[in-house]
Design an enzyme around this catalytic site. Structure first.
Site, PDB file in Angstrom:
ATOM      1  CB  SER A   1      28.435  60.743  50.109  1.00  0.00           C
ATOM      2  OG  SER A   1      27.610  59.847  49.413  1.00  0.00           O
TER       3      SER A   1
ATOM      4  CG  ASP B   1      26.966  54.217  54.988  1.00  0.00           C
ATOM      5  OD1 ASP B   1      25.878  54.401  54.426  1.00  0.00           O
ATOM      6  OD2 ASP B   1      27.944  54.969  54.838  1.00  0.00           O
TER       7      ASP B   1
ATOM      8  CG  HIS C   1      25.789  57.797  53.474  1.00  0.00           C
ATOM      9  ND1 HIS C   1      26.853  56.968  53.161  1.00  0.00           N
ATOM     10  CD2 HIS C   1      25.716  58.717  52.459  1.00  0.00           C
ATOM     11  CE1 HIS C   1      27.393  57.359  52.027  1.00  0.00           C
ATOM     12  NE2 HIS C   1      26.735  58.421  51.581  1.00  0.00           N
TER      13      HIS C   1
END
Length: 279
Positions: free
Chosen positions: A94, A216, A244
């Site tokens: 991320s 996601d 995610h």
């Protein structure tokens, strides 16, 4: 203050290549345990907590330094200087993937490859670019975080994790979100969700794996396609996963994708095939 104390740096395994794992917002290094563990028999594995997160020294969180992701990228380079042995691969999740990318732009000679797990260089839709959220969505999210951080975390963390059949993982991410100092979380949240590093993407020239989830909430498929088009030496891999955090909810698939990429990217003398998979 030592870098090891500031970022709670941990080293395991041994090998000719060092893998450094960078976690995302609301997380800590423990969330790499399923994926990083698969490489410890062949690589030197370094995990750490971003300053302000996990077991890092919270007193070291400087709002000026960390007003942009470049402050965290500088920390990553400090950690590589102190703990990497041989060529380095950075694995980021991320916003941690963007931090890793910025480090490869600042010091490309230190890296032989990077893997970006559920990455996004910009979360806000802009013209033809689909980041997943309107600007109004992001400001509403941040306003809710400011007003009631714990309530925000308890509502959002399970949706970010996804993994509908893994209530334990949803609870773990919720607990992690709630354990962060709310003032640090609010500051880092604004830096994360308002950042736009699209201009830096083509500057990252190291071989790159973009590891995208099929479903996601935070990083839609269009983001992976965008990165693949603009990263000069990129490979795009899709994992069938809802959520995610594939390194937690689909660790075997994540490890295999990273391993395949490294076997195709690193010289044979530096990469050996994955002997076993995590659960």
């Amino acid at each position: 203050m030592s870098v090891q104390i500031r970022n709670n740096v941990q080293v395991a395994g041994a090998g000719a290549v060092t893998m450094v794992f960078v976690h995302g917002f609301g997380c800590d290094q423990l969330m790499w345990r399923f994926t990083a563990g698969a490489f410890q028999d062949r690589y030197r594995v370094v995990t750490y907590d971003l300053t302000g997160s996990g077991g890092s020294d919270k007193a070291a969180y400087d709002r000026d330094k960390y007003a942009s992701l470049h402050g965290h990228a500088a920390d990553l380079l400090d950690i590589i200087d102190g703990f990497a042995d041989g060529p380095t691969v950075v694995i980021g999740h991320s916003v941690g993937a963007t931090i890793g990318m910025l480090a490869t732009v600042a010091a490309p000679q230190r890296f032989v490859a990077q893997a970006m797990v559920a990455p996004s260089p910009c979360y806000i839709n802009d013209g033809d670019y689909i980041g997943g959220f309107s600007r109004e969505d992001i400001h509403e999210l941040l306003d809710t975080m400011d007003a009631n951080y714990l309530g925000w975390a308890q509502n959002l963390a399970p949706a970010i994790m996804g993994a509908p059949n893994r209530p334990d993982l949803r609870a773990e991410l919720t607990s992690s979100f709630c354990s962060i100092d709310p003032d640090i979380a609010r500051h880092f949240g604004r830096v994360t969700f308002l950042s736009d590093h699209r201009a830096d993407v083509p500057k990252s020239t190291v071989p790159t794996l973009i590891l995208q989830c099929s479903d996601d909430l935070i990083a839609p498929r269009q983001v992976g396609d965008y990165l693949h088009r603009h990263l000069p030496r990129s490979t795009l891999a899709l994992i069938e996963n809802v959520g995610h955090c594939p390194h937690m909810s689909a660790p075997s698939a994540s490890s295999r994708a990273i391993d395949l990429f490294l076997s195709q990217t690193l010289p044979h003398t530096l990469s050996q095939p994955l002997a076993s998979t995590t659960r």
